[in-house]
Design a protein around this motif. Structure first.
Motif, PDB file in Angstrom:
ATOM      1  N   GLY A   5       8.902  -1.474  -3.680  1.00 16.73           N
ATOM      2  CA  GLY A   5       8.634  -1.632  -2.253  1.00 16.73           C
ATOM      3  C   GLY A   5       8.644  -3.098  -1.847  1.00 16.73           C
ATOM      4  O   GLY A   5       8.654  -3.424  -0.665  1.00 16.73           O
ATOM      5  N   LYS A  50       0.873  -1.177   0.000  1.00 16.08           N
ATOM      6  CA  LYS A  50       0.000   0.000   0.000  1.00 16.08           C
ATOM      7  C   LYS A  50       0.905   1.220   0.000  1.00 16.08           C
ATOM      8  O   LYS A  50       1.763   1.350   0.871  1.00 16.08           O
ATOM      9  CB  LYS A  50      -0.917  -0.011   1.230  1.00 16.08           C
ATOM     10  N   ASP A  51       0.713   2.080  -0.978  1.00 18.49           N
ATOM     11  CA  ASP A  51       1.565   3.257  -1.144  1.00 18.49           C
ATOM     12  C   ASP A  51       3.044   2.861  -1.136  1.00 18.49           C
ATOM     13  O   ASP A  51       3.864   3.508  -0.486  1.00 18.49           O
ATOM     14  CB  ASP A  51       1.286   4.303  -0.047  1.00 18.49           C
ATOM     15  N   GLY A  52       3.363   1.762  -1.820  1.00 18.10           N
ATOM     16  CA  GLY A  52       4.752   1.335  -1.943  1.00 18.10           C
ATOM     17  C   GLY A  52       5.356   0.716  -0.694  1.00 18.10           C
ATOM     18  O   GLY A  52       6.559   0.499  -0.604  1.00 18.10           O
ATOM     19  N   LYS A  53       4.490   0.420   0.291  1.00 17.29           N
ATOM     20  CA  LYS A  53       4.982  -0.215   1.526  1.00 17.29           C
ATOM     21  C   LYS A  53       4.254  -1.529   1.753  1.00 17.29           C
ATOM     22  O   LYS A  53       3.081  -1.682   1.418  1.00 17.29           O
ATOM     23  CB  LYS A  53       4.736   0.710   2.729  1.00 17.29           C
ATOM     24  N   SER A 109       2.983  -2.004 -10.342  1.00 18.15           N
ATOM     25  CA  SER A 109       4.301  -1.661  -9.808  1.00 18.15           C
ATOM     26  C   SER A 109       4.515  -2.462  -8.535  1.00 18.15           C
ATOM     27  O   SER A 109       3.631  -2.520  -7.686  1.00 18.15           O
ATOM     28  CB  SER A 109       4.386  -0.171  -9.476  1.00 18.15           C
ATOM     29  N   ARG A 111       2.104  -4.126   3.412  1.00 14.13           N
ATOM     30  CA  ARG A 111       1.011  -4.000   4.378  1.00 14.13           C
ATOM     31  C   ARG A 111       1.286  -4.855   5.608  1.00 14.13           C
ATOM     32  O   ARG A 111       1.882  -5.921   5.522  1.00 14.13           O
ATOM     33  CB  ARG A 111      -0.320  -4.437   3.737  1.00 14.13           C
ATOM     34  N   GLY A 154      -8.370   7.694   6.732  1.00 13.55           N
ATOM     35  CA  GLY A 154      -6.967   7.425   7.055  1.00 13.55           C
ATOM     36  C   GLY A 154      -6.826   6.563   8.302  1.00 13.55           C
ATOM     37  O   GLY A 154      -5.730   6.285   8.760  1.00 13.55           O
TER      38      GLY A 154
END
Lengths: 324, 248
Positions: free
Chosen positions: A46, A9-12, A43, A14, A192
């Motif tokens: 991460g 998630k967002d390149g990290k 992509s 989870r 969030g």
């Protein structure tokens, strides 16, 4: 090989994926096996994060047409990876995606499947899974007779342990792009905040809240503690405008936070089933005989409309939320 | 349009679970059996499609004679046909295989079920049927629109929902929020008594998982009550959470 389907998630990586990966590492160490972390998407930047949690090999299946989740395309990518690596155990977090894709993969491979497990072990080279049944009213140990064994791990139960692996990168061919179904749009609430199933702290309200507006005091306490708000079935069904997604219980979400604060919840059997996996339970209720007190680590007999604001005040004074 | 709805008979959610002497299952004595609540949302959605678009609704359940109650109830609510697949299968893949074998080549546009049965809680039979039939799926659905050979389904994910679009036939599994199930009318109940429930051999393949044992959840450590006024209780709670539970 023990293959772990991982999500970014967002390149990290989870957290539920890190937990599944750590458990895969532990099982591999116990059975002399290797751990592969599999990433599927447009992509996979991460993916190297998986090294931290013990991946020997990081497998990436990358293609532009995999940008959005498609159950059939992802199932193909995962099943192909299992076959090409001759993996015998396939794990993933019991997330919205994991629970959607992995049963489909299991059916394709003729493999046994256990969902939402809370414990895993290898016995004579085969996986055994401990899992809550009847929403936690009982626990079953499941054994597998299939060659490939598939399980999803319940978030917040397994510890994500940093234990570096070799992390050798390898890319796999992507499946074709003819989807039967695909996600067109994410309609996020955009708060969030973590989902109930992943939250460390849950402040939950029941019939004793009297109306939906009063949930604002639970929001304040949850914010002060870095937590999220849940509700009992009685509250959700009362027509107070609460979303069904907030419901904790046998016909809602089964949760396992570190701290569960039940406010004005009497403790119907189906509710207790959904939250009895919480590490610490605080119950606030006017009725000293409410069944919820039988489960409570700390019981407060009193008026929640007095107690909850005091808890918020105390939490803010201690600056507790800042640690989360 | 042809819709198949798979129904499961489960213990009422207010049932206290007791274990059988075999240590691998629950004791069925004193259990009140109901249709799995999530399956009720699936059936309701099928009945609404029947009313709005015209559809033939078949309900199916796997098990012994006792599950006829669930099928009879579905007929009372408005299902057109009911089928009992005689089987004692308990492994999700075996159950999905029996259901997929029944559904195959019958021309169902939609196969609906609850997103999970309450009991095994694996939430896997729906997606397994989709895979075995090679068709689309959307699970944990809170909103469904059917087009010409297509569907749009809003499904629950962490912190929100996502819109899945796909082609029919498809498996759709229901989540609470999809609709508000109706109650059976007296006329429906009387009419259902006259309808027949077709009985077929479930013919499930051998299972690939089995339950080795079942235990009750571990007892929770004894708790304690916090005394004093609200401010005192709040102060005591946070010192306990800090010093005893070591949370903060």
């Amino acid at each position: 090989m023990i293959l772990v389907f991982c999500e970014l998630k967002d390149g990290k990586l989870r957290k539920p994926s890190a937990e599944a990966l750590s458990e895969g590492r532990r099982l591999a160490d116990a059975s002399g096996s290797k751990v592969g972390a599999l990433f599927v998407g447009a992509s996979t930047a991460g993916a190297a994060d998986a090294t931290k949690y013990g991946a020997d090999v990081i497998l990436t299946c990358e293609a532009a047409h995999l940008a959005s989740y498609s159950s059939d395309a992802f199932a193909t990518a995962i099943a192909d990876a299992v076959k090409s690596k001759s993996a015998t155990v396939l794990l993933g977090g019991a997330t919205a995606m994991g629970k959607d894709a992995l049963p489909r993969v299991a059916a394709r491979l003729g493999a046994g499947y256990s969902g939402d497990v809370t414990g895993l072990s290898m016995v004579e080279g085969k996986l055994q899974a401990l899992r809550p049944v009847y929403a936690g009213k009982a626990f079953a140990t499941t054994s597998f007779s299939s060659e490939v064994q598939v399980a999803t791990t319940r978030p917040n139960v397994f510890e994500a342990v940093e234990k570096p692996g070799a992390g050798v990168m390898e890319s796999l061919p992507a499946p074709a792009g003819d989807f039967k179904a695909i996600v067109k749009e994410i309609l996020a609430k955009g708060t969030g905040k973590p989902d109930l199933t992943e939250a460390n702290v849950i402040v939950s309200g029941g019939r004793g809240m009297k109306n939906g507006e009063n949930f604002a005091i639970l929001e304040e306490l949850a914010d002060a503690l870095g937590g999220v708000v849940g509700a009992s079935r009685a509250a959700v069904d009362a027509g107070w405008g609460l979303s069904h997604g907030m419901q904790v219980g046998q016909t809602g979400k089964v949760v396992s936070p570190t701290l569960y604060i039940a406010c004005g919840i009497s403790g119907a059997i189906q509710h207790l089933a959904g939250m009895s996996g919480s590490k610490y339970i605080v119950a606030i209720n006017k009725d000293p005989e409410a069944p919820i007190f039988k489960l409570a680590s700390y019981g407060i007999v009193g008026d929640l409309f007095e107690v909850v604001p005091e808890l918020t005040k105390a939490a803010k004074a201690l600056g507790i939320g800042a640690h989360h | 349009m042809k819709i198949l709805v798979a129904l499961k008979q489960v213990p009422d959610t207010e049932t206290k679970i007791k274990l059988s002497a075999d240590g691998r299952s629950i004791d069925p004595t004193d259990v009140k059996w109901i249709t799995s609540p999530y399956d009720e949302y699936a059936l309701e959605e099928a009945l609404r499609l029947k009313e709005s678009k015209g559809a033939e609704v078949t309900v199916v359940s796997l098990g012994g004679d006792s599950v006829k109650d669930v099928l009879r109830n579905a007929l009372a609510l408005g299902a057109d046909h009911a089928v009992l697949l005689k089987s004692d299968a308990s492994d999700p893949l075996a159950i999905a295989s029996a259901l997929a074998a029944f559904a195959k080549d019958k021309g169902f546009d939609l196969i609906m079920a609850g997103n999970k049965g309450i009991g095994g809680d694996n939430a896997s039979v729906g997606p397994m049927i989709a895979e075995l039939l090679g068709i689309a799926q959307a699970n944990v659905v809170v909103k469904l629109e059917i087009g010409e050979g297509t569907f749009r389904a809003e499904r629950e994910i962490e912190g929100g929902t996502e819109m899945v679009e796909g082609s029919l036939p498809a498996v759709i599994t229901a989540q609470k929020g999809l609709n508000e199930p109706r109650y059976a009318s007296l006329k429906g109940i009387m009419g259902a008594k006259k309808k027949t429930i077709e009985e077929l051999d479930g013919a499930a393949p051998a299972g690939v998982t089995s339950v080795l044992n079942m235990v009750m959840p571990p007892a929770r450590p004894e708790g304690r009550k916090l005394m004093g006024d609200a401010a005192q209780q709040a102060a005591d709670l946070f010192s306990a959470l800090k010093d005893e539970a070591k949370i903060f």
